[in-house]
Write a protein that holds these residues in place. Structure first.
Motif, PDB file in Angstrom:
ATOM      1  N   GLU A 193     -57.336  27.219   3.248  1.00 14.64           N
ATOM      2  CA  GLU A 193     -55.900  27.599   3.232  1.00 14.64           C
ATOM      3  C   GLU A 193     -55.653  26.950   2.097  1.00 14.64           C
ATOM      4  O   GLU A 193     -54.314  27.810   1.269  1.00 14.64           O
ATOM      5  CB  GLU A 193     -55.038  27.283   4.686  1.00 14.64           C
ATOM      6  CG  GLU A 193     -54.184  28.167   3.873  1.00 14.64           C
ATOM      7  CD  GLU A 193     -53.307  28.020   5.726  1.00 14.64           C
ATOM      8  OE1 GLU A 193     -51.961  28.545   5.924  1.00 14.64           O
ATOM      9  OE2 GLU A 193     -53.836  27.427   6.874  1.00 14.64           O
ATOM     10  N   HIS A 194     -55.507  26.287   2.258  1.00 13.45           N
ATOM     11  CA  HIS A 194     -54.659  24.892   0.522  1.00 13.45           C
ATOM     12  C   HIS A 194     -54.433  25.280  -0.017  1.00 13.45           C
ATOM     13  O   HIS A 194     -53.637  25.192  -1.529  1.00 13.45           O
ATOM     14  CB  HIS A 194     -54.496  23.199   1.319  1.00 13.45           C
ATOM     15  CG  HIS A 194     -55.740  22.766   0.707  1.00 13.45           C
ATOM     16  ND1 HIS A 194     -56.545  22.649   1.982  1.00 13.45           N
ATOM     17  CD2 HIS A 194     -56.376  22.032  -0.166  1.00 13.45           C
ATOM     18  CE1 HIS A 194     -57.721  22.100   0.810  1.00 13.45           C
ATOM     19  NE2 HIS A 194     -57.131  21.344   0.037  1.00 13.45           N
ATOM     20  N   LEU A 195     -56.035  25.201  -0.915  1.00  7.70           N
ATOM     21  CA  LEU A 195     -56.207  25.569  -2.302  1.00  7.70           C
ATOM     22  C   LEU A 195     -56.235  27.401  -2.916  1.00  7.70           C
ATOM     23  O   LEU A 195     -55.748  27.278  -3.550  1.00  7.70           O
ATOM     24  CB  LEU A 195     -57.839  25.439  -2.350  1.00  7.70           C
ATOM     25  CG  LEU A 195     -57.957  24.194  -2.335  1.00  7.70           C
ATOM     26  CD1 LEU A 195     -59.771  24.146  -2.748  1.00  7.70           C
ATOM     27  CD2 LEU A 195     -57.412  23.160  -3.586  1.00  7.70           C
ATOM     28  N   MET A 220     -53.243  28.643  -1.403  1.00  2.00           N
ATOM     29  CA  MET A 220     -52.228  28.612  -1.780  1.00  2.00           C
ATOM     30  C   MET A 220     -51.339  28.000  -3.012  1.00  2.00           C
ATOM     31  O   MET A 220     -50.621  28.904  -3.397  1.00  2.00           O
ATOM     32  CB  MET A 220     -50.775  27.487  -0.290  1.00  2.00           C
ATOM     33  CG  MET A 220     -50.212  26.793  -0.907  1.00  2.00           C
ATOM     34  SD  MET A 220     -48.691  28.548  -0.138  1.00  2.00           S
ATOM     35  CE  MET A 220     -49.331  28.622   1.004  1.00  2.00           C
ATOM     36  N   GLN A 221     -52.515  27.001  -3.489  1.00  2.28           N
ATOM     37  CA  GLN A 221     -51.769  26.130  -4.847  1.00  2.28           C
ATOM     38  C   GLN A 221     -52.064  27.771  -5.914  1.00  2.28           C
ATOM     39  O   GLN A 221     -51.888  27.850  -7.131  1.00  2.28           O
ATOM     40  CB  GLN A 221     -52.855  25.326  -4.944  1.00  2.28           C
ATOM     41  CG  GLN A 221     -52.245  23.598  -4.694  1.00  2.28           C
ATOM     42  CD  GLN A 221     -52.872  22.795  -4.616  1.00  2.28           C
ATOM     43  OE1 GLN A 221     -53.794  22.695  -5.735  1.00  2.28           O
ATOM     44  NE2 GLN A 221     -53.535  22.097  -3.390  1.00  2.28           N
ATOM     45  N   TYR A 228     -47.246  23.777  -7.579  1.00  2.00           N
ATOM     46  CA  TYR A 228     -48.198  25.343  -7.673  1.00  2.00           C
ATOM     47  C   TYR A 228     -47.849  26.246  -8.942  1.00  2.00           C
ATOM     48  O   TYR A 228     -48.092  27.199  -9.229  1.00  2.00           O
ATOM     49  CB  TYR A 228     -48.242  25.454  -6.756  1.00  2.00           C
ATOM     50  CG  TYR A 228     -48.672  24.657  -5.546  1.00  2.00           C
ATOM     51  CD1 TYR A 228     -49.334  23.365  -5.721  1.00  2.00           C
ATOM     52  CD2 TYR A 228     -48.665  24.491  -3.999  1.00  2.00           C
ATOM     53  CE1 TYR A 228     -49.738  22.160  -4.367  1.00  2.00           C
ATOM     54  CE2 TYR A 228     -48.311  24.174  -2.899  1.00  2.00           C
ATOM     55  CZ  TYR A 228     -49.148  22.707  -3.485  1.00  2.00           C
ATOM     56  OH  TYR A 228     -49.310  21.977  -2.033  1.00  2.00           O
ATOM     57  N   GLU A 259     -39.624  28.181   4.375  1.00  4.30           N
ATOM     58  CA  GLU A 259     -40.228  27.402   2.532  1.00  4.30           C
ATOM     59  C   GLU A 259     -40.513  28.955   1.960  1.00  4.30           C
ATOM     60  O   GLU A 259     -40.607  30.650   2.378  1.00  4.30           O
ATOM     61  CB  GLU A 259     -41.801  27.619   3.573  1.00  4.30           C
ATOM     62  CG  GLU A 259     -43.165  26.955   2.390  1.00  4.30           C
ATOM     63  CD  GLU A 259     -44.143  26.571   1.994  1.00  4.30           C
ATOM     64  OE1 GLU A 259     -44.529  25.228   2.629  1.00  4.30           O
ATOM     65  OE2 GLU A 259     -45.256  27.533   2.190  1.00  4.30           O
ATOM     66  N   ARG A 267     -41.521  30.889  -1.345  1.00  8.50           N
ATOM     67  CA  ARG A 267     -42.713  30.542  -2.023  1.00  8.50           C
ATOM     68  C   ARG A 267     -42.554  32.227  -3.429  1.00  8.50           C
ATOM     69  O   ARG A 267     -41.429  33.174  -2.911  1.00  8.50           O
ATOM     70  CB  ARG A 267     -43.890  31.170  -0.924  1.00  8.50           C
ATOM     71  CG  ARG A 267     -44.420  30.639  -0.080  1.00  8.50           C
ATOM     72  CD  ARG A 267     -45.915  31.014   0.761  1.00  8.50           C
ATOM     73  NE  ARG A 267     -45.599  30.155   1.945  1.00  8.50           N
ATOM     74  CZ  ARG A 267     -46.527  30.208   2.973  1.00  8.50           C
ATOM     75  NH1 ARG A 267     -47.261  31.806   2.583  1.00  8.50           N
ATOM     76  NH2 ARG A 267     -46.879  28.932   3.104  1.00  8.50           N
TER      77      ARG A 267
END
Length: 368
Positions: free
Chosen positions: A20-22, A24-25, A38, A325, A327
């Motif tokens: 998930e974190h990758l 997102m980036q 990012y 947040e 985005r």
């Protein structure tokens, strides 16, 4: 000292799917209160190869992911979503629309008489900026060695006067009259001379050509004010319009403006209830948030219109930074085009694609 994390320490993730974190980036720009993170665009094609993810710019991936969805269409404006492209390509379309899609604009003005308070060069400049109701795809470019003819030139005439003792006269764009037979002025000052010629060389009337006979080649807007004449003042001139592009002069730009922005994504990280929800709703000037009634007097904040977010960051300043947040989706662009009238707005993007296609063909031919 920070500890090292190896691939073995990462949670089990199926092949072909990023953690998930990758993810997102790779796909989002996260807008913090001070600066976004990012923000990198295209990544090395083998960056996630070990996880079965192909990020190369292959034609198959592009055809699979690229989409255009029209959101709003009016007479002069279109808003659509371009999904599955990089910012560099979106910006290429923007620049082509402004500077390289051709239109028709007045290039030469032959002033016979001008006794108004507006100088000849100022009046000529104002005439050049009038949007003309002429399809540039039906015309050819006029080069320095070409003779103005029915295929590369449109001639307009303006002849307005204000009689002495009459009230002031407002000269508007609808008083420009199309001359389908070409120029009526003679290049020689001696009108009876056998050698006298017109400023154009039309072999036939533009009205007789099938592509121009459907509607007169007038102006797009009839109420543009050109000048105001007092008693005894007059303007008589001929204006010759030709085909050109915006990077030569802004009068040939087919758009009033065109711009794009990444699709906003507003996420509530925690439930915001009660008075905190009301404070959050009041903080947003464009009403991105709304209140949902849970019953029994309870209520919570919800994201109702994320697309309206302008990235003012009011909702994440102070204590709210841990609750909300902001985005932006990296490959999803909201594109807006405002036409000046030479093309319908829905056709402008298609013309920009054609220009980019021609550029690509030239590069391929040079490389081969």
């Amino acid at each position: 000292m920070p500890s090292k994390v190896s691939a073995l320490d990462m949670p089990d993730v199926p092949m072909g799917q990023l953690p998930e974190h990758l993810q997102m980036q790779r796909t989002r720009v996260v807008c913090k209160a001070d600066a976004p993170i990012y923000t990198e665009g295209i990544q090395y094609s083998g960056a996630y190869a070990s996880m079965g993810i192909d990020t190369s710019m292959g034609i198959n991936n592009f055809c699979k992911n690229f989409k255009v969805e029209v959101v709003r269409l009016t007479k002069d404006e279109i808003e659509f979503d371009m999904i599955g492209i990089d910012a560099s390509l979106a910006n290429a379309f923007r620049r082509i629309l402004i500077a390289e899609v051709p239109t028709i604009a007045i290039e030469k003005v032959f002033v016979v008489n001008n006794t108004s308070v507006i100088a000849d060069e100022v009046l000529s400049h104002r005439l050049g900026l009038i949007p003309l109701d002429a399809d540039p795809r039906l015309f050819e470019y006029l080069s320095e060695n070409d003779i103005p003819n029915e295929r590369n030139t449109i001639v307009y005439k303006l002849d307005v006067s204000c009689k002495k003792g009459s009230p002031r006269v407002t000269v508007k764009s609808d008083q420009l009259k199309w001359l389908p037979n070409g120029s009526e002025l003679l290049m020689s000052s001696h009108e009876n001379s056998a050698k006298a010629k017109n400023f154009t060389s039309f072999s036939c009337s533009q009205e007789s050509l099938p592509e121009f006979s459907r509607k007169p080649l007038g102006v797009k807007y009839d109420d543009i004010i050109l000048a105001k004449l007092g008693p005894g003042q007059a303007i008589e001139l001929e204006a010759h319009a030709v085909k050109g592009i915006g990077k030569v002069h802004a009068k040939w730009s087919p758009v009033a403006t065109t711009w794009y922005r990444m699709l906003p994504e507003v996420v509530l990280l925690k439930e915001v209830k009660g008075t905190d929800a009301e404070k959050l709703v009041k903080k947003c000037p464009v009403n991105v948030f709304d209140i949902e009634d849970l019953g029994n007097g309870d209520k919570k904040a919800v994201v109702s219109k994320p697309r309206a977010c302008t990235l003012c960051r009011e909702c994440i300043r102070g204590v709210n930074e841990e609750l909300v947040e902001l985005r932006r989706v990296k490959d999803h662009f909201i594109f807006t085009i405002e036409s000046t009238g030479g093309y319908p707005p829905e056709e402008l993007f298609v013309e920009a694609v054609k220009v980019l296609e021609e550029k690509c063909d030239r590069v391929i031919s040079e490389l081969s």
